[in-house]
Design a protein around this motif. Structure first.
Motif, PDB file in Angstrom:
ATOM      1  N   ASP A 173     -29.651  22.976 -72.328  1.00  0.00           N
ATOM      2  CA  ASP A 173     -28.951  22.394 -70.649  1.00  0.00           C
ATOM      3  C   ASP A 173     -29.681  21.681 -69.751  1.00  0.00           C
ATOM      4  OD1 ASP A 173     -30.945  24.481 -69.848  1.00  0.00           O
ATOM      5  OD2 ASP A 173     -29.002  25.801 -69.120  1.00  0.00           O
ATOM      6  N   LEU A 174     -30.686  21.409 -69.713  1.00  0.00           N
ATOM      7  CA  LEU A 174     -31.340  20.962 -69.128  1.00  0.00           C
ATOM      8  C   LEU A 174     -32.203  21.424 -67.772  1.00  0.00           C
ATOM      9  CD1 LEU A 174     -29.871  16.707 -69.446  1.00  0.00           C
ATOM     10  CD2 LEU A 174     -32.103  18.530 -71.221  1.00  0.00           C
ATOM     11  N   MET A 175     -32.351  22.458 -67.427  1.00  0.00           N
ATOM     12  CA  MET A 175     -32.293  23.752 -66.577  1.00  0.00           C
ATOM     13  C   MET A 175     -33.331  24.083 -66.266  1.00  0.00           C
ATOM     14  SD  MET A 175     -30.716  25.134 -63.709  1.00  0.00           S
ATOM     15  CE  MET A 175     -28.468  26.369 -64.489  1.00  0.00           C
ATOM     16  N   THR A 176     -34.091  23.595 -65.043  1.00  0.00           N
ATOM     17  CA  THR A 176     -35.495  23.547 -64.455  1.00  0.00           C
ATOM     18  C   THR A 176     -35.523  24.344 -64.142  1.00  0.00           C
ATOM     19  OG1 THR A 176     -36.016  21.193 -64.571  1.00  0.00           O
ATOM     20  CG2 THR A 176     -37.345  22.951 -63.133  1.00  0.00           C
ATOM     21  N   SER A 177     -36.393  25.733 -64.533  1.00  0.00           N
ATOM     22  CA  SER A 177     -36.137  27.101 -63.996  1.00  0.00           C
ATOM     23  C   SER A 177     -37.226  27.781 -64.113  1.00  0.00           C
ATOM     24  CB  SER A 177     -35.445  27.937 -64.744  1.00  0.00           C
ATOM     25  OG  SER A 177     -35.195  27.710 -65.997  1.00  0.00           O
ATOM     26  N   ILE A 178     -36.783  29.616 -63.960  1.00  0.00           N
ATOM     27  CA  ILE A 178     -38.165  30.158 -63.215  1.00  0.00           C
ATOM     28  C   ILE A 178     -37.381  31.329 -64.023  1.00  0.00           C
ATOM     29  CG2 ILE A 178     -38.334  30.490 -61.363  1.00  0.00           C
ATOM     30  CD1 ILE A 178     -41.279  30.742 -61.820  1.00  0.00           C
ATOM     31  N   TYR A 179     -38.168  32.119 -64.590  1.00  0.00           N
ATOM     32  CA  TYR A 179     -37.877  33.213 -65.095  1.00  0.00           C
ATOM     33  C   TYR A 179     -38.676  34.492 -64.613  1.00  0.00           C
ATOM     34  CZ  TYR A 179     -34.708  31.468 -68.607  1.00  0.00           C
ATOM     35  OH  TYR A 179     -34.169  30.837 -69.765  1.00  0.00           O
ATOM     36  N   ILE A 180     -37.918  35.986 -63.479  1.00  0.00           N
ATOM     37  CA  ILE A 180     -38.932  36.578 -63.068  1.00  0.00           C
ATOM     38  C   ILE A 180     -38.545  38.129 -63.184  1.00  0.00           C
ATOM     39  CG2 ILE A 180     -39.076  34.873 -61.135  1.00  0.00           C
ATOM     40  CD1 ILE A 180     -36.400  36.204 -59.840  1.00  0.00           C
ATOM     41  N   THR A 181     -39.152  38.944 -62.815  1.00  0.00           N
ATOM     42  CA  THR A 181     -39.059  40.256 -62.855  1.00  0.00           C
ATOM     43  C   THR A 181     -38.513  40.865 -61.454  1.00  0.00           C
ATOM     44  OG1 THR A 181     -41.055  41.132 -61.518  1.00  0.00           O
ATOM     45  CG2 THR A 181     -40.956  40.569 -63.900  1.00  0.00           C
ATOM     46  N   SER A 182     -37.139  41.906 -62.352  1.00  0.00           N
ATOM     47  CA  SER A 182     -36.202  42.237 -60.287  1.00  0.00           C
ATOM     48  C   SER A 182     -36.303  43.892 -60.605  1.00  0.00           C
ATOM     49  CB  SER A 182     -34.573  42.012 -61.605  1.00  0.00           C
ATOM     50  OG  SER A 182     -34.595  43.562 -61.703  1.00  0.00           O
ATOM     51  N   PRO A 183     -35.966  44.706 -60.002  1.00  0.00           N
ATOM     52  CA  PRO A 183     -36.356  45.764 -59.448  1.00  0.00           C
ATOM     53  C   PRO A 183     -35.885  46.543 -60.506  1.00  0.00           C
ATOM     54  CG  PRO A 183     -36.047  44.892 -57.486  1.00  0.00           C
ATOM     55  CD  PRO A 183     -35.212  44.572 -58.355  1.00  0.00           C
ATOM     56  N   SER A 184     -35.068  46.204 -61.614  1.00  0.00           N
ATOM     57  CA  SER A 184     -33.751  47.300 -62.103  1.00  0.00           C
ATOM     58  C   SER A 184     -34.644  47.002 -63.757  1.00  0.00           C
ATOM     59  CB  SER A 184     -32.938  47.027 -61.331  1.00  0.00           C
ATOM     60  OG  SER A 184     -32.660  47.538 -60.284  1.00  0.00           O
ATOM     61  N   GLY A 185     -35.226  46.664 -63.878  1.00  0.00           N
ATOM     62  CA  GLY A 185     -35.284  45.948 -65.819  1.00  0.00           C
ATOM     63  C   GLY A 185     -34.971  44.874 -66.465  1.00  0.00           C
ATOM     64  N   LEU A 186     -33.498  44.319 -65.579  1.00  0.00           N
ATOM     65  CA  LEU A 186     -32.828  42.798 -65.959  1.00  0.00           C
ATOM     66  C   LEU A 186     -34.250  41.311 -65.756  1.00  0.00           C
ATOM     67  CD1 LEU A 186     -30.298  41.503 -62.846  1.00  0.00           C
ATOM     68  CD2 LEU A 186     -30.755  43.871 -63.518  1.00  0.00           C
ATOM     69  N   GLU A 217     -32.792  34.247 -63.739  1.00  0.00           N
ATOM     70  CA  GLU A 217     -33.651  33.500 -64.146  1.00  0.00           C
ATOM     71  C   GLU A 217     -33.068  32.415 -62.939  1.00  0.00           C
ATOM     72  OE1 GLU A 217     -33.091  29.123 -67.042  1.00  0.00           O
ATOM     73  OE2 GLU A 217     -32.006  30.704 -67.921  1.00  0.00           O
ATOM     74  N   LEU A 218     -34.068  31.801 -62.600  1.00  0.00           N
ATOM     75  CA  LEU A 218     -33.684  31.091 -60.756  1.00  0.00           C
ATOM     76  C   LEU A 218     -33.578  29.419 -61.387  1.00  0.00           C
ATOM     77  CD1 LEU A 218     -35.328  32.692 -57.873  1.00  0.00           C
ATOM     78  CD2 LEU A 218     -32.957  33.133 -59.083  1.00  0.00           C
ATOM     79  N   GLY A 219     -32.962  28.646 -61.176  1.00  0.00           N
ATOM     80  CA  GLY A 219     -32.668  27.578 -61.713  1.00  0.00           C
ATOM     81  C   GLY A 219     -31.831  26.620 -60.751  1.00  0.00           C
ATOM     82  N   HIS A 220     -31.992  25.331 -61.342  1.00  0.00           N
ATOM     83  CA  HIS A 220     -31.403  23.613 -60.636  1.00  0.00           C
ATOM     84  C   HIS A 220     -31.156  23.015 -61.741  1.00  0.00           C
ATOM     85  CE1 HIS A 220     -30.901  20.416 -57.997  1.00  0.00           C
ATOM     86  NE2 HIS A 220     -32.210  19.830 -58.224  1.00  0.00           N
ATOM     87  N   GLY A 221     -30.261  22.110 -61.294  1.00  0.00           N
ATOM     88  CA  GLY A 221     -30.093  20.857 -62.304  1.00  0.00           C
ATOM     89  C   GLY A 221     -29.540  21.268 -63.553  1.00  0.00           C
ATOM     90  N   GLY A 222     -28.408  21.995 -64.048  1.00  0.00           N
ATOM     91  CA  GLY A 222     -28.043  22.177 -64.760  1.00  0.00           C
ATOM     92  C   GLY A 222     -27.105  21.172 -65.417  1.00  0.00           C
ATOM     93  N   LEU A 223     -26.476  21.100 -66.839  1.00  0.00           N
ATOM     94  CA  LEU A 223     -25.843  20.421 -67.470  1.00  0.00           C
ATOM     95  C   LEU A 223     -24.814  20.954 -67.474  1.00  0.00           C
ATOM     96  CD1 LEU A 223     -26.042  17.745 -68.903  1.00  0.00           C
ATOM     97  CD2 LEU A 223     -25.377  18.489 -71.426  1.00  0.00           C
TER      98      LEU A 223
END
Length: 300
Positions: free
Chosen positions: A240-253, A256-262
């Motif tokens: 999907d050409l997304m530039t992104s990073i995956y991070i923790t949350s307070p609740s297990g899940l 993914e925060l991204g930019h530039g998705g196809l």
């Protein structure tokens, strides 16, 4: 047919932490609490799209899928019923809580709850980011973002989500470590992905897409201040050409925060198979190697 991922709901003993995590880090707008005290967040002029309910354990509660209008909703529910899906209409009280005109719901073969609705309430020009941002989130006709479920059998899941529900395959990624199928319902490359994990079912991550790359960069800068760890480093996906990073949350899940998705076009789109997930980056952190990647449970 389903046209968007409209909203999502989770539950957690640490739900109160989303009161700061949502605005201060993600940039979402904190809205009034739900009837049960749920923290509710907006990412556009829809009154809210994310809810985190109070609970004793981390849980995925529901995914809300939006249809265009009441005619489409009733026709779709009829089609699902004809195909053997048990669909229940919600009482008015739940419709008011979700802020939709009508709502029906069902469960997938492993008990994951999905809600169908139309007429989710919006307030024009109401969205104000929770932190300084140059833009907003990519929503509009692409919906909230995307969700990824872990399923025990990808073949069985595809029969349900594609053949019965009508999600359209975008492509798939198959490596020595995972097997994932990606599905679209609008121009967003995927609003749903299914990842195979035999013997388990659950929720892997929620993706939110920023309009501006600088807002993704600022989120990365704010991770330490908000006591949030990286699960996968900044990278760019092959499909999907997304530039992104995956991070923790307070609740297990994961988030993914991204930019530039196809953006896909069904008139010309051809599904492919990829043998790697990213062109670069997306390296797993020590945190990712030491904790579950999502809210995942074994099947009894």
């Amino acid at each position: 047919m389903i046209q968007e991922l409209s909203y999502v709901g989770f539950a957690s003993p640490r739900f109160e932490e989303w009161r700061t995590y949502g605005p201060d880090l993600l940039g979402a707008m904190l809205k009034s609490d739900g009837p049960d005290g749920a923290i509710r967040l907006a990412v556009d002029d829809i009154n809210y799209r994310i809810a985190i309910h109070p609970a004793e354990e981390n849980e995925f509660r529901y995914a809300g899928w939006g249809l265009a209008n009441e005619t489409d909703l009733h026709a779709y529910v009829g089609q699902l019923s004809d195909r053997g899906v048990v669909v229940r209409w919600a009482e008015e009280e739940l419709c008011k809580e979700r802020e939709v005109a009508e709502l029906a719901w069902f469960q997938d073969p492993w008990g994951l709850r999905h809600e169908l609705s139309w007429g989710k309430t919006a307030t024009p020009n109401s969205f104000q980011p929770g932190r300084v941002m140059r833009g907003g989130f990519v929503t509009r006709d692409q919906g909230l973002g995307h969700v990824v479920f872990q399923v025990p059998s990808l073949m069985e899941a595809n029969r349900f989500y594609a053949d019965i529900l009508g999600f359209r395959l975008s492509d798939r990624i198959i490596t020595d470590y995972f097997n994932v199928r990606f599905y679209h319902i609008n121009g967003r490359h995927h609003s749903l992905a299914l990842s195979e994990l035999p013997g388990h079912v659950g929720f892997n991550h929620l993706m939110l897409e920023y309009e501006n790359m600088d807002d993704l960069g600022r989120a990365i800068d704010l991770l330490k201040r908000n006591d949030t760890e990286i699960m996968q480093t900044l990278g760019r996906h092959t499909n999907d050409l997304m530039t992104s990073i995956y991070i923790t949350s307070p609740s297990g899940l994961q988030v993914e925060l991204g930019h530039g998705g196809l953006v896909v076009d069904d008139l010309s789109w051809v599904a492919r198979t990829y043998n790697k997930a990213s062109y670069w980056g997306h390296r797993y952190s020590e945190t990712a190697q030491s904790r579950p990647a999502g809210i995942i449970n074994p099947i009894n």
